[in-house]
Scaffold this motif. Structure first.
Motif, PDB file in Angstrom:
ATOM      1  N   UNK A  72       4.657  -2.805   3.522  1.00 47.04           N
ATOM      2  CA  UNK A  72       4.162  -3.985   3.265  1.00 47.04           C
ATOM      3  C   UNK A  72       3.949  -4.509   4.614  1.00 47.04           C
ATOM      4  N   UNK A  73       2.837  -5.170   4.922  1.00 49.26           N
ATOM      5  CA  UNK A  73       2.556  -5.974   6.303  1.00 49.26           C
ATOM      6  C   UNK A  73       3.510  -7.287   6.520  1.00 49.26           C
TER       7      UNK A  73
ATOM      8  N   UNK B  17       0.993  -1.284   0.188  1.00 45.21           N
ATOM      9  CA  UNK B  17      -0.067  -0.037  -0.024  1.00 45.21           C
ATOM     10  C   UNK B  17       0.946   1.342   0.010  1.00 45.21           C
ATOM     11  N   UNK B  18       0.522   2.121  -0.673  1.00 45.79           N
ATOM     12  CA  UNK B  18       1.406   3.408  -0.863  1.00 45.79           C
ATOM     13  C   UNK B  18       0.537   4.494   0.158  1.00 45.79           C
ATOM     14  N   UNK B  19       1.512   4.993   0.870  1.00 53.54           N
ATOM     15  CA  UNK B  19       1.149   6.135   2.002  1.00 53.54           C
ATOM     16  C   UNK B  19       0.622   7.046   1.487  1.00 53.54           C
TER      17      UNK B  19
ATOM     18  N   UNK C 179       9.231   0.641   2.291  1.00 53.81           N
ATOM     19  CA  UNK C 179      10.097   0.830   1.256  1.00 53.81           C
ATOM     20  C   UNK C 179       9.762   1.817   0.076  1.00 53.81           C
ATOM     21  N   UNK C 180      10.561   2.240  -0.893  1.00 57.23           N
ATOM     22  CA  UNK C 180      10.350   3.045  -1.696  1.00 57.23           C
ATOM     23  C   UNK C 180      10.602   2.558  -3.046  1.00 57.23           C
TER      24      UNK C 180
ATOM     25  N   UNK D 285       1.071  12.548   4.752  1.00 55.17           N
ATOM     26  CA  UNK D 285       2.229  12.892   5.684  1.00 55.17           C
ATOM     27  C   UNK D 285       2.492  12.332   7.022  1.00 55.17           C
ATOM     28  N   UNK D 286       3.656  12.126   7.506  1.00 58.83           N
ATOM     29  CA  UNK D 286       4.745  12.337   7.114  1.00 58.83           C
ATOM     30  C   UNK D 286       5.598  11.101   6.123  1.00 58.83           C
ATOM     31  N   UNK D 287       4.644  10.098   5.887  1.00 58.66           N
ATOM     32  CA  UNK D 287       5.355   8.954   5.259  1.00 58.66           C
ATOM     33  C   UNK D 287       4.436   8.935   3.906  1.00 58.66           C
ATOM     34  N   UNK D 288       4.199  10.157   3.326  1.00 51.38           N
ATOM     35  CA  UNK D 288       3.369  10.002   2.003  1.00 51.38           C
ATOM     36  C   UNK D 288       4.408   9.812   0.994  1.00 51.38           C
TER      37      UNK D 288
END
Length: 215
Positions: free
Chosen positions: A91-92, A78-80, A166-167, A83-86
């Protein structure tokens, strides 16, 4: 002798480079995602193992799944969105602690109820008889409520747990750190990412800053 992956010292001045380099190779990080994992992740996994709080394998298995080397029982990445992790992804993974167990127990109960109980009540209604839960029923009902619902969540790849952050960059995934659902901790996680991960992977600054400055 393998080339060192990174150099790091403990706060007491002790050089931990050899130990952490060996750890990263032993658990499979360098084999699965060479050059694409942060020292911050290595330290979290090493600390979790040393304290007995977690098994690094549960995180490594999710990295393998993200790299297409195995399947996962958990939700898709899932993409956040906030913010602040946007802009980063999570991944769980299941850490086998009471917190994750309780979270999945509630999720399974909300989603599935107690299928065995519902089935037996349906059978009683169709037979036109009254049936009450007895002591002999309790063990089977409890097993269905806990183990059965956890298995149903796993089958649907719907189990929840803590987060592996992750990115994504140029078609590849870069594994940064561990996080929790608790948003009150996300500012601190972002600070660690800024101070450590952005130095390891400079493209992260662009991902994070671009999203923060968008209207």
């Amino acid at each position: 002798m393998p080339e060192p992956l990174f150099s790091i010292k403990h706060e007491d001045g002790r050089d931990m480079s050899d130990e952490l380099n060996a750890f990263a190779r032993t658990i499979g990080l360098e084999r699965i995602a060479p050059g694409r994992y942060s020292i911050l992740l290595v330290l979290s996994l090493f600390g979790g193992m040393a304290s007995g709080r977690m098994n690094p394998a549960v995180v490594v298995q999710e990295i393998e799944a993200l790299e297409g080397l195995r399947t996962s029982r958990f939700k898709k990445p899932i993409q956040n969105k906030h913010p602040p992790l946007q802009g980063l992804w999570h991944k769980h993974f299941y850490d086998a602690g009471l917190k994750s167990l309780a979270m999945n127990f509630k999720k399974g109960l909300d989603k599935f109820k107690i299928p065995l109980f519902l089935q037996r009540m349906k059978e009683a209604r169709e037979a036109g008889v009254e049936r009450y839960v007895t002591l002999e029923d309790v063990d089977a009902l409890a097993t269905d409520m806990v183990q059965g619902n956890l298995a149903r969540l796993a089958e649907r790849q719907a189990m929840s747990g803590e987060w592996l952050m992750f990115a994504e960059h140029e078609g590849r995934r870069y594994y940064l750190c561990l996080a929790t659902h608790d948003s009150s901790q996300h500012d601190g996680i972002r600070t660690q990412i800024d101070e450590i991960c952005c130095k390891e992977f400079p493209f992260l600054k662009t991902i994070l800053n671009d999203l923060e400055t968008r209207p």
